[in-house]
Design a protein around this motif. Sequence first.
Motif, short mmCIF file in Angstrom:
data_model
loop_
_atom_site.label_atom_id
_atom_site.label_comp_id
_atom_site.label_asym_id
_atom_site.label_seq_id
_atom_site.Cartn_x
_atom_site.Cartn_y
_atom_site.Cartn_z
N GLN A 1 47.05 40.45 45.20
CA GLN A 1 48.22 41.00 44.53
C GLN A 1 48.14 40.62 43.07
N GLY A 2 48.26 41.60 42.19
CA GLY A 2 48.13 41.31 40.78
C GLY A 2 46.77 40.71 40.49
N ARG A 3 46.76 39.51 39.91
CA ARG A 3 45.51 38.81 39.61
C ARG A 3 45.32 37.61 40.52
N VAL A 4 45.80 37.73 41.76
CA VAL A 4 45.69 36.64 42.74
C VAL A 4 44.96 37.15 43.98
N MET A 5 43.97 36.38 44.42
CA MET A 5 43.19 36.70 45.61
C MET A 5 43.43 35.64 46.68
N LEU A 6 43.30 36.04 47.93
CA LEU A 6 43.42 35.11 49.05
C LEU A 6 42.09 34.97 49.76
N VAL A 7 41.80 33.75 50.23
CA VAL A 7 40.62 33.51 51.05
C VAL A 7 41.02 32.68 52.27
N GLY A 8 40.16 32.72 53.28
CA GLY A 8 40.36 31.87 54.46
C GLY A 8 41.67 32.15 55.19
N LEU B 1 32.70 27.04 44.24
CA LEU B 1 31.26 26.82 44.12
C LEU B 1 30.54 28.06 43.60
N TYR B 2 30.79 29.20 44.23
CA TYR B 2 30.07 30.41 43.85
C TYR B 2 30.53 30.94 42.49
N ALA B 3 31.81 30.76 42.18
CA ALA B 3 32.29 31.19 40.86
C ALA B 3 31.70 30.31 39.76
N ALA B 4 31.72 29.00 39.97
CA ALA B 4 31.21 28.08 38.96
C ALA B 4 29.71 28.26 38.75
N LYS B 5 28.97 28.50 39.84
CA LYS B 5 27.53 28.74 39.72
C LYS B 5 27.24 29.95 38.83
N ALA B 6 28.16 30.91 38.81
CA ALA B 6 27.98 32.12 38.00
C ALA B 6 28.46 31.92 36.56
N GLY B 7 28.92 30.70 36.23
CA GLY B 7 29.34 30.42 34.87
C GLY B 7 30.81 30.66 34.60
N ILE B 8 31.60 30.92 35.63
CA ILE B 8 33.04 31.11 35.45
C ILE B 8 33.72 29.75 35.33
N ILE C 1 32.40 35.47 49.38
CA ILE C 1 32.65 36.86 48.98
C ILE C 1 33.52 36.90 47.72
N ALA C 2 34.56 36.05 47.67
CA ALA C 2 35.44 36.03 46.51
C ALA C 2 34.71 35.58 45.26
N GLY C 3 33.97 34.47 45.36
CA GLY C 3 33.27 33.94 44.20
C GLY C 3 32.20 34.88 43.68
N THR C 4 31.42 35.48 44.58
CA THR C 4 30.37 36.39 44.14
C THR C 4 30.95 37.71 43.64
N PHE C 5 32.09 38.15 44.19
CA PHE C 5 32.74 39.36 43.69
C PHE C 5 33.15 39.19 42.24
N LEU C 6 33.79 38.06 41.92
CA LEU C 6 34.20 37.82 40.54
C LEU C 6 33.00 37.69 39.62
#
Length: 398
Positions: A280-287, A20-27, A310-315
Amino acid sequence: MTDFELVVVGAGPGGSSAALYAAKAGIRTLLLDRSTFPRDKTCGDGLTPRAVFELAGMGLYETLSTQAHLVRQVRVVSPHGFDTRVTLPEEGKFPPHAWVIPRVILDAAILEKAVLAGAEFAAPVQAVGLEQAAGGVLVRTRTPAGERVLRAKMAILATGASMPLLKQAGFLNEIPAVIRAVRGYFEFERPIGERMEFRFDHVPLPGYGWLFPVEKGVVNIGLGYWPAGRRDRRTASVRRALDDFLHSPALRQEVGTLKQAGEIKSYPLRTDFATARTYQGRVMLVGESAGLVNPLTGEGIDYALESGRIAGTFLAEAGLSADLSQYDARLRKAFQPIFEFSGRVQRIGMRPFSLDLLTRWAERRADLKRLLTNLMLGTMAIPENISPLHVFRTLTGI
């Protein structure tokens, strides 16, 4: 060329929140799940005030408030039957109430919000492998139509307590210890109203049982406990522990006759965030994939929603080529103190003597009652370098 900028694996609260937060930012975001929605999820269904706060920030308060059972009070029962009740206080930014809402409703609502924000959703799709690649990550998937490899600049794993993909991707050298939990839905004779119950009587310790009202006449009853070790023989008897709890005289006296209204299901809960890897690398974990289930209470929905945000807004702020150690730093700032503190409280405080004493004192002291409630609901800020033993001694005078 990438298929998507971001692939999120798992459409539970953490994954859908991140999408949700990533898509809202246009990602350009693809959200995957192995199940079609709506789908049920084995859970206690309780939403703390901090979870309700996160859902309000997503614009879901009005939608979900009409489908949730409102909780204004918490009752705690000690191992030997002492009890205390407290009306939920307005604590900072958090509302003075909690919700109980089945996951089949909750998860579908958050997913729909993510799709409306611009995320693409695909199911049933099972992610079976991850590989780091130049400029991003490859996600190997399996669908009814066959296998497909997706290319993305970044991936987020939100697969809960499921371990295979995390092991394959190199996040786990060994399986972490987990809470063993079990729950069922029951129709009951005597309503408990607008309250949640946390009960330490007639359950394995360290652990607790719960009663969360889902709707009029229906309650989610379950328990969770912390195995003493990886070979703890009680692991195989978690359903028998629930049966003992359900048939305890104290519980039957309170709710009257119980009639099972759905399948009883057991499940693990991963609580090792304090020492877990989060990227790790280009992979993030949530929850829960990052161990974000409170080691004292077993609550994880609020942390899933928050870590997804936090993950979505960070990206959105740092970009898809960002240094992910900064993402880990944001998670540590938000959650490390409460997870370390809650872990220590769980280890030293979940004993009959301590729980009986704290509950009895809480009936006499408003400050202790409020502390216990905020600890159970995760709504208190934990000062740095504070000792649970110091808090215990200060509040009880021992």
